[in-house]
Write a protein that holds these residues in place. Structure first.
Motif, PDB file in Angstrom:
ATOM      1  N   PRO A  74       0.789  -1.192  -0.143  1.00 32.24           N
ATOM      2  CA  PRO A  74       0.040   0.061   0.102  1.00 32.24           C
ATOM      3  C   PRO A  74       0.776   1.270   0.189  1.00 32.24           C
ATOM      4  O   PRO A  74       0.353   2.335  -0.535  1.00 32.24           O
ATOM      5  CB  PRO A  74      -0.704  -0.349   1.386  1.00 32.24           C
ATOM      6  N   SER A 400      -2.935   2.324  -4.689  1.00 34.21           N
ATOM      7  CA  SER A 400      -2.913   2.139  -3.191  1.00 34.21           C
ATOM      8  C   SER A 400      -4.166   0.953  -2.916  1.00 34.21           C
ATOM      9  O   SER A 400      -3.884   0.074  -2.078  1.00 34.21           O
ATOM     10  CB  SER A 400      -3.174   3.235  -2.514  1.00 34.21           C
ATOM     11  N   LEU A 404      -3.492  -2.433  -1.015  1.00 38.60           N
ATOM     12  CA  LEU A 404      -3.983  -3.246   0.008  1.00 38.60           C
ATOM     13  C   LEU A 404      -4.658  -4.395  -0.114  1.00 38.60           C
ATOM     14  O   LEU A 404      -4.866  -5.257   0.862  1.00 38.60           O
ATOM     15  CB  LEU A 404      -5.167  -1.980   0.555  1.00 38.60           C
TER      16      LEU A 404
END
Length: 468
Positions: A74, A400, A404
């Motif tokens: 992330p 991002s 994750l």
């Protein structure tokens, strides 16, 4: 009479097609992490012998990559969102090459662990960059659901997971265990060459890219909380309970900082406003817990309780990966994400329940059928969750968000490792395997409930134009 297309019509046709020149660097970059996750499995024994290290110590070669990747995905993904994919992709390739060199010359286990940390960070750029580029090409071409390219990305990762141990065995046979680190040097060079030549300086997401200040404090708090939690889960020692206190405190501060930051590292407001995205991360974590519990626990049980050789136990996993690849390839262009999750989660639950019934007298063909069946959810669920994130995440945070997703997978892997260590601590007995299977049943059931509860998945991925 031969008709030829005019230059204008040819250019217009090309502008509505995915740029195929991007596929090679995207796939190669995304494969760096899974190949290094799988190739190390055949290196642990020879490395332990070389440095007179116990299995408990060499296990850190696996854990170091997991921790670095779980945090780095992330973080690097957020940097991709802010800076674009090209620079992060090239920087990651450099780190991968450096890690290969460190592993080639390392004289102790600690240096090798450090090399794996550098390797973990370096491999973090490939997958978020690929997801970013797919979204940018979707924006440029007007094709909202490039499922063909997303399928290529998923199948390539699954394929390399199969090839990794075999490649590692060949490299060790020819040049020793150091070759499993050195192989990253030519791969990094290939990534640098392809990335420099083919990745665009600018892209179709340029106008939506966020230019805010990078959230360093939020990143540090997130990293400390995740490291503390994962160390506790990996070590499973009661005296390390202060790590959980540290993790809880950092998470509380993290939430406070992120909710007040103008450009947060993890946009908690976005997650609060998009429960389906949070549910996708949770499903991915639960499914990874099931898969890695099977890989870790079932393989050990085959060797200790059924007296299979390591090579034979490894071959028992081949049907699972082969089925996963075939299922992903066959269903990849089907946009019905919810149907894939429901079928995959149901089969996953059935396989876990089947593990509760195996024993010393279970025929090998029945065990092979279990591994074969587990390939179905492997192929359906991982691809469906990847596609769900692609459609659920906002364009400005696609990298991002993809990072994750990978983090959730590695958290599931660590949970599986902790469960395996708990139930098989006295040996890979049948009763221990049944205890591990019970945990997997709970995780699989929760994943199925999440898929059933989220009816918004029925609208995710429905194409409005012809897919690429």
């Amino acid at each position: 009479m031969i008709r030829t297309s005019s230059p204008a019509s040819t250019e217009a046709a090309q502008s509505t097609r995915f740029d195929r020149r991007l596929i090679a660097p995207m796939v190669l970059g995304s494969m760096l992490n899974p190949i290094n996750s799988s190739i190390i499995t055949v290196s642990l024994i020879p490395i332990g012998r070389a440095f007179d290290a116990s299995p408990a110590r060499t296990a850190w070669l696996v854990s170091a990559l997991y921790v670095a990747t779980a945090i780095g995905q992330p973080v690097v993904g957020r940097l991709v969102d802010v800076l674009g994919p090209r620079r992060l992709y090239l920087a990651g390739a450099v780190l991968v090459g450096v890690a290969g060199i460190i592993g080639l010359v390392a004289q102790d286990l600690g240096t090798l662990v450090a090399a794996r940390v550098v390797l973990g960070v370096g491999t973090c750029a490939g997958y978020p960059s690929a997801m970013y580029l797919i979204r940018a090409e979707g924006r440029r071409t007007g094709q909202e659901s490039p499922s063909g390219v997303l399928t290529v990305l998923a199948v390539s990762a699954q394929t390399i997971a199969v090839v990794g141990p075999t490649l590692g065995g060949l490299l060790i046979g020819v040049a020793g265990w150091r070759a499993t680190f050195a192989v990253n040097i030519p791969i990094a060079i290939a990534c640098l060459w392809l990335g420099a030549r083919r990745l665009p300086e600018h892209d179709a997401l340029e106008e939506t890219r966020e230019r805010g200040r990078f959230d360093l404090l939020g990143t540090l708090l997130f990293g400390v909380a995740l490291v503390a939690t994962m160390l506790f889960l990996m070590e499973r020692r009661v005296d390390l309970w202060p790590l959980l206190v540290v993790a809880a405190g950092c998470l509380a501060l993290f939430a406070y900082v992120e909710l007040r930051h103008a450009d947060p590292f993890v946009d908690l407001r976005l997650l609060r406003a998009t429960p389906p995205l949070v549910a996708t991360y949770a499903r991915n974590m639960l499914s990874a817990t099931v898969t890695y519990s099977f890989i870790y626990g079932f393989t050990q049980w085959l060797q200790e309780s059924r007296d299979l050789s390591p090579a034979a136990a490894g071959l028992m996993s081949v049907p699972m990966f082969a089925t996963a690849i075939a299922v992903s390839a066959l269903t990849g262009r089907n946009p019905r994400i919810r149907a894939k999750l429901l079928v995959g989660s149901a089969v996953q639950l059935g396989v876990c329940a089947g593990l509760l019934l195996v024993g010393g007298a279970t025929p090998l063909w029945a065990l092979a059928l279990l591994t074969l069946a587990l390939g179905v959810p492997q192929g359906l669920v991982s691809l469906a969750n990847q596609n769900a994130v692609y459609h659920q995440a906002p364009a400005a945070r696609i990298a991002s968000s993809a990072g994750l997703l990978r983090t959730s997978m590695y958290v599931g892997a660590v949970l599986a490792a902790a469960a395996t260590g708990t139930f098989l601590h006295a040996g890979a007995t049948t009763s221990g395997l049944h205890g591990l299977a019970g945990c997997a049943v709970v995780a699989a059931a929760l994943a199925l409930v999440l898929a059933l509860a989220d009816r918004s998945l029925g609208r995710v991925g429905t194409p409005t134009r012809q897919e690429s």
